[in-house]
Design an enzyme around this catalytic site. Sequence first.
Site, PDB file in Angstrom:
ATOM      1  N   GLU A 176       0.830  -1.215   0.000  1.00 10.92           N
ATOM      2  CA  GLU A 176       0.000   0.000   0.000  1.00 10.92           C
ATOM      3  C   GLU A 176       0.863   1.263   0.000  1.00 10.92           C
ATOM      4  O   GLU A 176       1.272   1.743   1.053  1.00 10.92           O
ATOM      5  CB  GLU A 176      -0.930   0.010   1.227  1.00 10.92           C
ATOM      6  CG  GLU A 176      -1.827   1.247   1.268  1.00 10.92           C
ATOM      7  CD  GLU A 176      -2.739   1.301   2.489  1.00 10.92           C
ATOM      8  OE1 GLU A 176      -2.556   0.515   3.431  1.00 10.92           O
ATOM      9  OE2 GLU A 176      -3.646   2.153   2.489  1.00 10.92           O
TER      10      GLU A 176
ATOM     11  N   LYS B 268      -2.518  -2.091  -3.179  1.00 10.92           N
ATOM     12  CA  LYS B 268      -3.545  -1.231  -2.573  1.00 10.92           C
ATOM     13  C   LYS B 268      -3.163   0.229  -2.805  1.00 10.92           C
ATOM     14  O   LYS B 268      -2.451   0.837  -1.996  1.00 10.92           O
ATOM     15  CB  LYS B 268      -3.664  -1.544  -1.077  1.00 10.92           C
ATOM     16  CG  LYS B 268      -4.670  -0.677  -0.337  1.00 10.92           C
ATOM     17  CD  LYS B 268      -5.088  -1.278   0.985  1.00 10.92           C
ATOM     18  CE  LYS B 268      -5.971  -0.320   1.762  1.00 10.92           C
ATOM     19  NZ  LYS B 268      -6.630  -0.922   2.915  1.00 10.92           N
TER      20      LYS B 268
END
Length: 337
Positions: free
Chosen positions: A175, A217
């Site tokens: 992420e 992500k």
Amino acid sequence: MSALHDIAETLVAGKRGLLAADESDSTIKKRFDSVSLESNEENRRLYRELLFSTPGIEEYVSGIILFDETIRQRTHAGIPFPEFLSQRGIIPGIKVDKGTVELTNFPNEKVTEGLDGLAARLTEYKSLGAKFAKWRAVITIGENMPTQACIDSNCYLLARYAALCQAQEVVPIVEPEVLMDGNHPIEKCREVTYTTLKTLFSELSKYKIDFSGLLLKPNMVLPGKEFGSKATPEVVAEHTVKILAEVVPDEVPGVVFLSGGQSPEEATLNLQQINAYSQMKWRLTFSYSRAIQEPVLHAWAGKKENQEEAQKVFLKRAKLASLASVGQYNPSMETAA
Ligand code: 13P
């Protein structure tokens, strides 16, 4: 097919997405403060049990990211949360980064900590039932920011984290969040997101990460929160999808967006438009925290008598996000009974 690939595929298969319920102690305190609820261990446990036990969510939610405290907690009936989720067909995951600190010599830029001892922590989390993990890096847009040094160090750490996860057959969710804070136009976010993802996949490749056993992500490409106007969902989708098409390798099973401070309606409509924009090679779904949980927490506010209503709100948000992940959401559904 490898075990890693199996887990990653299952997380994004069909019409499901993820719930991020991995707020650190300081973040959940902020959230609880917004409804004047004390952040103590039992209130946090009660709130997470409300979420995890919501009837029907397994239809829309494939996996839930937990925090260190939560993965060790149990339902009121004494079932460990990871086991409770697995029994419902929801895969438990764990946030393994230890949050961000200032990047020395780079004022206002952040780097994520948590690599020291990570292999041993992963072994323990795996024994507690975690099948996937999450590490969040933060990239800030501002005057002379981000620097390439900040992007490089964060992407290096994401790659090392991903390698340690895959060595233990835990699927890494990588992420790199380009923050919405600031008054920049959408083009600036596009440029920074592109550079960040390009650097990330180059580092992942350098550290021999198996792309078929990870999930990305990312943020959606948006103008800064303080920029004069919002971008239409069409523009957000076009920028976001074009970048992904350029930088994400085909083998990656899926992309699970963070919501990043968008309202639930915005995050859902933008995801819908992203999926409507074009048929991509990968599943494009959600891994939201705030855009799912905010209205749930407000509906509950720590009161037992509000539990059922709060669960209804959660089910609705999860269902609408799921519909958006397959291009079947329409804003008129927000008010439908
Ligand atoms: P938001 O959806 O609130 O951005 O949170 C997602 C997340 O997991 C941040 O690490």
